[in-house]
Design a protein around this motif. Structure first.
Motif, PDB file in Angstrom:
ATOM      1  N   ALA A  11       8.335   3.819  51.590  1.00 41.76           N
ATOM      2  CA  ALA A  11       9.770   4.025  51.395  1.00 41.76           C
ATOM      3  C   ALA A  11      10.139   3.476  50.144  1.00 41.76           C
ATOM      4  CB  ALA A  11      10.505   3.410  52.603  1.00 41.76           C
ATOM      5  N   VAL A  12      10.714   4.414  49.270  1.00 44.75           N
ATOM      6  CA  VAL A  12      10.850   4.254  47.844  1.00 44.75           C
ATOM      7  C   VAL A  12      12.351   4.372  47.459  1.00 44.75           C
ATOM      8  CG1 VAL A  12       8.573   4.280  47.166  1.00 44.75           C
ATOM      9  CG2 VAL A  12      10.182   6.098  46.934  1.00 44.75           C
ATOM     10  N   PRO A  13      12.945   3.566  46.561  1.00 44.08           N
ATOM     11  CA  PRO A  13      14.337   3.851  46.311  1.00 44.08           C
ATOM     12  C   PRO A  13      14.408   5.106  45.115  1.00 44.08           C
ATOM     13  CG  PRO A  13      13.797   2.046  45.029  1.00 44.08           C
ATOM     14  CD  PRO A  13      12.559   2.192  45.949  1.00 44.08           C
ATOM     15  N   HIS A  39      14.552  15.397  58.686  1.00 41.19           N
ATOM     16  CA  HIS A  39      13.858  14.098  58.922  1.00 41.19           C
ATOM     17  C   HIS A  39      14.648  13.175  57.859  1.00 41.19           C
ATOM     18  CE1 HIS A  39      10.604  15.355  61.370  1.00 41.19           C
ATOM     19  NE2 HIS A  39      10.441  16.361  60.778  1.00 41.19           N
ATOM     20  N   GLY A  40      15.716  13.634  57.138  1.00 43.86           N
ATOM     21  CA  GLY A  40      16.476  12.832  56.391  1.00 43.86           C
ATOM     22  C   GLY A  40      15.696  12.292  55.043  1.00 43.86           C
ATOM     23  N   VAL A  41      14.864  12.849  54.453  1.00 39.08           N
ATOM     24  CA  VAL A  41      13.957  12.264  53.777  1.00 39.08           C
ATOM     25  C   VAL A  41      13.422  13.559  52.540  1.00 39.08           C
ATOM     26  CG1 VAL A  41      13.134  10.252  54.867  1.00 39.08           C
ATOM     27  CG2 VAL A  41      11.761  12.333  54.907  1.00 39.08           C
ATOM     28  N   LEU A  56       8.312   8.230  50.374  1.00 39.66           N
ATOM     29  CA  LEU A  56       9.534   8.469  51.087  1.00 39.66           C
ATOM     30  C   LEU A  56      10.748   8.253  50.262  1.00 39.66           C
ATOM     31  CD1 LEU A  56       8.927   7.271  54.670  1.00 39.66           C
ATOM     32  CD2 LEU A  56       8.590   9.693  54.216  1.00 39.66           C
ATOM     33  N   GLU A  57      11.729   9.160  49.963  1.00 44.72           N
ATOM     34  CA  GLU A  57      12.822   8.642  49.465  1.00 44.72           C
ATOM     35  C   GLU A  57      14.142   9.136  50.516  1.00 44.72           C
ATOM     36  OE1 GLU A  57      14.662   9.390  45.241  1.00 44.72           O
ATOM     37  OE2 GLU A  57      14.912  10.944  46.347  1.00 44.72           O
ATOM     38  N   PRO A  58      15.154   8.345  50.743  1.00 45.59           N
ATOM     39  CA  PRO A  58      16.220   8.784  51.675  1.00 45.59           C
ATOM     40  C   PRO A  58      17.069  10.085  51.080  1.00 45.59           C
ATOM     41  CG  PRO A  58      16.789   6.726  50.948  1.00 45.59           C
ATOM     42  CD  PRO A  58      15.417   7.076  50.247  1.00 45.59           C
ATOM     43  N   ILE A  65      15.471   6.071  57.090  1.00 44.11           N
ATOM     44  CA  ILE A  65      15.000   5.207  56.316  1.00 44.11           C
ATOM     45  C   ILE A  65      15.893   4.389  55.458  1.00 44.11           C
ATOM     46  CG2 ILE A  65      12.764   6.237  56.201  1.00 44.11           C
ATOM     47  CD1 ILE A  65      13.161   6.857  53.359  1.00 44.11           C
ATOM     48  N   ALA A  66      17.265   4.614  55.361  1.00 52.44           N
ATOM     49  CA  ALA A  66      18.344   4.054  54.727  1.00 52.44           C
ATOM     50  C   ALA A  66      18.439   2.500  54.936  1.00 52.44           C
ATOM     51  CB  ALA A  66      19.644   4.805  54.866  1.00 52.44           C
ATOM     52  N   ALA A  67      18.511   2.277  56.247  1.00 47.45           N
ATOM     53  CA  ALA A  67      18.605   0.956  56.436  1.00 47.45           C
ATOM     54  C   ALA A  67      17.483  -0.081  56.141  1.00 47.45           C
ATOM     55  CB  ALA A  67      18.710   0.657  58.055  1.00 47.45           C
ATOM     56  N   PHE A  68      16.304   0.729  56.393  1.00 43.80           N
ATOM     57  CA  PHE A  68      15.019  -0.098  55.938  1.00 43.80           C
ATOM     58  C   PHE A  68      15.214  -0.387  54.003  1.00 43.80           C
ATOM     59  CE2 PHE A  68      10.325  -0.785  56.183  1.00 43.80           C
ATOM     60  CZ  PHE A  68       9.766  -0.740  54.834  1.00 43.80           C
ATOM     61  N   LEU A  69      15.702   0.485  53.598  1.00 38.79           N
ATOM     62  CA  LEU A  69      15.774   0.287  52.016  1.00 38.79           C
ATOM     63  C   LEU A  69      16.825  -0.640  51.821  1.00 38.79           C
ATOM     64  CD1 LEU A  69      14.809   3.705  50.695  1.00 38.79           C
ATOM     65  CD2 LEU A  69      13.711   1.462  50.145  1.00 38.79           C
TER      66      LEU A  69
END
Ligand SMILES: CC[C@H](C(=O)O)C(=O)SCCNC(=O)CCNC(=O)[C@H](O)C(C)(C)COP(=O)(O)OP(=O)(O)OC[C@H]1O[C@@H](n2cnc3c(N)ncnc32)[C@H](O)[C@@H]1OP(=O)(O)O
Ligand SMILES: [Co+2]
Length: 134
Positions: A11-13, A39-41, A56-58, A65-69
């Motif tokens: 996961a990347v910003p 899938h929101g990415v 992956l970018e949100p 993956i937003a919370a993960f980032l």
């Protein structure tokens, strides 16, 4: 149940920056971005001799993956995807032993056009697992 490692996801910003590191700094072949609204990415795949890296970018703050980032602002390893020959049989077997299949338990179509499922990280040594039927 488990076949090859299909991909390892990071996961990347900022997807373009991460893709440029793999393409320009590491000299790897990187696919064009693919938005996956269901899938929101947005993803790109880094092609390697024995597997792939999925960056992956949100798509938005509602992305899974937003919370993960938020927890890992610079990004980080997000999941491992294993191939499996029969994803429904795998899901049934895993649920029968109490492992949590995420979502409603039915496969969705992933970035490769194949059925995928996710397994809760807390049931697998703190590692989010994706299964992809190949
Ligand atoms: C399918 C298209 C594409 C493809 O390859 O084809 C993709 O791979 S798309 C990938 C994006 N989609 C998903 O990741 C779907 C599955 N993921 C989820 O449903 C969520 O990310 C979930 C439920 C795993 C985590 O949700 P959230 O981050 O909102 O946090 P929670 O508070 O619910 O987390 C509970 C607990 O788990 C820890 N956690 C969360 N994410 C991960 C992770 N990636 N690896 C390891 N651990 C993770 C989190 O820290 C919490 O732990 P705790 O100790 O309770 O704080
Ligand atoms: Co994946």
């Amino acid at each position: 149940m488990l076949g090859r490692v299909n991909h390892i996801a990071i996961a990347v910003p900022i997807l373009e920056e991460a893709a440029a590191i793999y393409r320009d700094t590491l000299g790897a072949k990187v696919s064009a971005p693919q938005s996956l609204p269901e899938h929101g990415v947005t993803v790109v795949f880094v092609e390697l001799p024995n597997t792939k890296i999925e960056l992956l970018e949100p798509l938005d703050d509602l992305s899974p993956i937003a919370a993960f980032l938020q927890r890992n602002p610079a990004g980080g390893i997000h999941h491992i995807c294993y191939e499996t020959p029969d994803i429904n049989a795998a899901a049934e077997k895993l649920q029968a032993v109490g492992a949590r299949v995420l979502g409603d338990g039915t496969p969705k179509i992933g970035a490769h056009g194949k059925p995928v499922l996710f397994l809760h990280p807390k049931d697998f040594n703190g590692t989010l697992i994706e299964l992809e039927e190949v």
